[in-house]
Design a protein around this motif. Structure first.
Motif, PDB file in Angstrom:
ATOM      1  N   THR A  92       0.816  -1.218   0.000  1.00 38.65           N
ATOM      2  CA  THR A  92       0.000   0.000   0.000  1.00 38.65           C
ATOM      3  C   THR A  92       0.845   1.261   0.000  1.00 38.65           C
ATOM      4  O   THR A  92       0.324   2.347  -0.271  1.00 38.65           O
ATOM      5  CB  THR A  92      -0.927   0.014   1.227  1.00 38.65           C
ATOM      6  N   VAL A  93       2.142   1.140   0.291  1.00 44.41           N
ATOM      7  CA  VAL A  93       2.973   2.336   0.442  1.00 44.41           C
ATOM      8  C   VAL A  93       3.266   3.035  -0.883  1.00 44.41           C
ATOM      9  O   VAL A  93       3.076   4.258  -0.991  1.00 44.41           O
ATOM     10  CB  VAL A  93       4.282   1.981   1.177  1.00 44.41           C
ATOM     11  N   PRO A  94       3.744   2.329  -1.946  1.00 48.32           N
ATOM     12  CA  PRO A  94       4.065   3.038  -3.195  1.00 48.32           C
ATOM     13  C   PRO A  94       2.912   3.849  -3.781  1.00 48.32           C
ATOM     14  O   PRO A  94       3.127   5.008  -4.158  1.00 48.32           O
ATOM     15  CB  PRO A  94       4.509   1.899  -4.127  1.00 48.32           C
ATOM     16  N   PRO A  95       1.674   3.302  -3.906  1.00 48.24           N
ATOM     17  CA  PRO A  95       0.611   4.139  -4.455  1.00 48.24           C
ATOM     18  C   PRO A  95       0.280   5.351  -3.589  1.00 48.24           C
ATOM     19  O   PRO A  95      -0.053   6.417  -4.117  1.00 48.24           O
ATOM     20  CB  PRO A  95      -0.595   3.181  -4.557  1.00 48.24           C
ATOM     21  N   VAL A  96       0.394   5.202  -2.274  1.00 46.70           N
ATOM     22  CA  VAL A  96       0.148   6.343  -1.389  1.00 46.70           C
ATOM     23  C   VAL A  96       1.212   7.411  -1.599  1.00 46.70           C
ATOM     24  O   VAL A  96       0.902   8.618  -1.692  1.00 46.70           O
ATOM     25  CB  VAL A  96       0.107   5.894   0.081  1.00 46.70           C
ATOM     26  N   MET A  97       2.469   6.997  -1.694  1.00 41.88           N
ATOM     27  CA  MET A  97       3.551   7.955  -1.909  1.00 41.88           C
ATOM     28  C   MET A  97       3.446   8.623  -3.279  1.00 41.88           C
ATOM     29  O   MET A  97       3.763   9.805  -3.434  1.00 41.88           O
ATOM     30  CB  MET A  97       4.905   7.233  -1.779  1.00 41.88           C
ATOM     31  N   GLU A  98       2.990   7.877  -4.262  1.00 35.96           N
ATOM     32  CA  GLU A  98       2.801   8.477  -5.588  1.00 35.96           C
ATOM     33  C   GLU A  98       1.681   9.505  -5.570  1.00 35.96           C
ATOM     34  O   GLU A  98       1.770  10.559  -6.217  1.00 35.96           O
ATOM     35  CB  GLU A  98       2.514   7.393  -6.617  1.00 35.96           C
TER      36      GLU A  98
END
Length: 623
Positions: free
Chosen positions: A423-429
């Motif tokens: 879940t981290v990469p899409p949130v950071m993007e």
């Protein structure tokens, strides 16, 4: 973590690795899956669907791995650009480090660790239930001369990594210059983005831009294109695409139910043909799109930002590097991305709004990092059987089963942590997209950096402080991670699947370099702490010069190579401009440069069958 739990985790992941490898080898051969596995080849016409039964398609084969790595660097460069080459070099760079460090660790350090006193109390009959701590440096006697072997390993690994970093930085820098000199004229090479444009009374934004650049850049200024607010227009186009996909789906499947009620609850009213119903809605939306395109263009829905183009690359570079105004918050310039790389939804209208957006994103990233400590701590608790029994007493009887306890302590923690990390990469993007970047590549680079720091603080430091750092061994030894990475990054998911939407010419490499420097310094800090605890103060003292030399090496690389990744030197720009002076196609290119950065929202859409709706109400020149 126990040895048996680690071996159970490795066994489960190895089984999953074989399963996924088999499924991929079979599914990629099926004609119905060509759109998933080789869409680029289908679009380019270099591959076609082959129907009919073929037994070979049902037999898994490993040949695709060999073919994927067989591609030469020149072939990869010509087909997918320099970014693809750099990504591949990142992979080989990591494999080289892993190979050398692995050899040193397994064949030199591990035997040294096994000679410590703590192994005397190990029950080799019940070896699988003993802790992994017996294989670490903690098993070496305090003050032992054998610790100097670990000290030497730190120096050897540091020197080897720095050598590779220097070689790769130098090589990629030279490839970046060569790639630029061999490229055809590109719109972003002649264009800059100007924001925070001041407007005097009685003048439009377009007039202000034209007056300013004709006065201060008279010999190089060519044209400009003002950015307009198109949020409503984009929403309409999104709705049009949604209805168009529904129509295509209904038309492509004749057996699908094509009738429905024309009211919101589906309980009353007459049945209607859904295809006709959606086509009418699509025609209405397209008409609204044409009207909105006209309104946005003619009503002056402008924001104080514009793409300004110049007659030469050198002229654009001068305008980019020089501060344009006495007030540094006015006429703010930055390099223009490629037209296809522009992220149109976010064009902030003021310097203050962009600054506030960055501040909000920083706070959000900090909060996300803190909140993520909760699952990290919980996962660490799963690796400790006694702690797990204390948290959940009702599981005590189940945890007495050897296999269950090994799965829970050895495999389940890494699985849970990986699911949370997904879940981290899409949130950071998402956070990077609202930070004010105007290109997809800049958003992705920013997101990568955020994910990197998030991983460092949450997966490394939080793991160390909340449990045993040896838990990380199970993550690094998971075989399923290796084919997963290869399946995404080998030269083939570039040749067969991905058609690059933009080209940064290797701008991702400095992030890799900085990450490795940070990792080396962190290794030095850990080594200082370990040698201090092991009462080898001289080794701790001698590690400090190594850290200082590493930072000095990094500073040299920043001065020597980093400017090439920030902007091209005048020598290269002028050489390229002079080479294009004899190119007859340059004049046509400069003519087309006027509309190169036109917002795609103004492009006429062609979804419905009504040809009368395909032409815009205004010409592109008026936009």
């Amino acid at each position: 973590m126990l040895v048996s739990a680690l071996l159970t985790s490795v066994g489960i992941n190895f089984g999953l690795c074989v399963l996924f490898f088999t499924l991929y080898s079979i599914l990629r051969k099926q004609p119905s899956n060509y759109d998933v596995y080789i869409p680029r080849l289908l679009v380019e016409g270099t591959s076609t669907r082959r129907s009919g039964f073929n037994l070979e398609r049902l037999i898994p084969s490993p040949g695709w791995v060999r073919r994927a790595w067989k591609l030469s660097e020149d072939e990869l460069l010509s087909s997918s650009g320099l970014d693809a080459v750099v990504f591949m070099r990142i992979i080989t760079f990591c494999l080289k480090i892993f190979l050398v460090a692995g050899i040193i660790g397994v064949f030199i350090l591990l035997p040294v660790n096994c000679t410590g006193d703590q192994l005397e109390g190990v029950d080799f009959v019940d070896f699988s239930n003993n802790s992994l701590d017996v294989f670490t440096i903690s098993n070496v006697d305090s003050g032992s001369k054998r610790l100097w072997i670990h000290f030497s390993a730190v120096y050897v690994v540091t020197v080897f990594v720095c050598y590779l970093l220097y070689y790769e930085y130098k090589y990629i820098s030279s490839k970046r210059i060569a790639y630029f000199l061999s490229s055809k004229p590109q719109p972003h090479q002649f264009t800059i983005l100007v924001r925070s444009i001041p407007v005097s009374a009685g003048n439009s934004i377009s007039d202000s831009i034209d007056n300013f650049f004709r006065e201060y850049h008279p010999s190089t200024y060519l044209s400009h294109l003002v950015v307009r607010r198109t949020n409503k227009l984009r929403n309409l186009i999104h709705d049009a695409k949604k209805y168009y996909k529904r129509i295509i789906r209904l038309q492509s499947n004749p057996t699908q139910h094509r009738y429905g009620c024309n009211n919101c609850f589906g309980l009353f009213g007459r049945n209607v043909d859904l295809v006709d119903h959606y086509e009418k809605k699509l025609e209405d939306i397209e008409e609204n799109v044409r009207l909105e395109q006209s309104d946005v263009s003619l009503a002056g829905e402008e924001i104080p930002a514009a793409f300004v183009s110049f007659k030469s690359r050198y002229g654009a570079a001068i305008a980019f590097h020089l501060q344009q105004s006495i007030n540094p918050t006015h006429w703010v310039t930055e390099q223009a991305p490629e037209p296809h790389d522009v992220y149109w939804p976010f064009f902030s209208s003021s310097f203050m709004r962009r600054w506030i957006s960055k501040l909000v994103v920083i706070v959000a990233c900090i909060l996300l990092t803190i909140l993520f400590l909760i699952p990290v701590v919980v996962v660490q608790g799963l690796t400790n059987l006694s702690q797990l029994e204390g948290w959940f007493p009702f599981l005590e009887s189940i945890l007495t089963i050897t296999f269950v306890s090994e799965v829970i302590t050895g495999y389940l923690p890494s699985l849970i942590l990986m699911l949370f990390l997904k879940t981290v990469p899409p949130v950071m993007e998402l956070l990077s997209s609202i930070q004010g970047y105007v290109s997809h590549s800049a958003i992705e680079r920013s997101a990568c950096i955020k994910v990197l720091w998030f991983t460092i603080w949450n997966i490394f430091f939080a793991t160390v402080f909340s449990g045993s750092v040896l838990y990380q061994v199970s993550i690094f030894l998971e075989p399923k991670n290796i084919p997963a990475k290869l399946a995404v990054l080998v030269p083939a998911q570039f040749i067969n699947v991905y058609a690059p939407k933009y080209e940064t010419a290797g701008k991702f490499w400095p992030t890799v370099h900085n990450s490795m420097i940070f990792s080396l310094v962190l290794m030095h800090a850990i080594a200082v702490g370990i040698f201090t605890l092991k009462k080898l103060s001289l080794a701790s003292t001698l590690i400090f010069p190594l850290a200082i030399l590493t930072l000095l090496f990094n500073e040299y690389c920043r001065k020597r190579f980093l400017p090439i990744f920030t902007a091209y030197p005048a020598e290269t720009l002028i050489k390229k401009d002079r080479a294009d002076e004899n190119d007859a196609a340059l004049a046509e290119f400069l003519d087309n440069l006027v509309t190169a950065y036109q917002d795609p929202a103004f492009t006429p859409i062609h979804f419905s069958s009504n040809d009368g709706l395909h032409s815009p109400l205004i010409s592109s020149a008026e936009v």
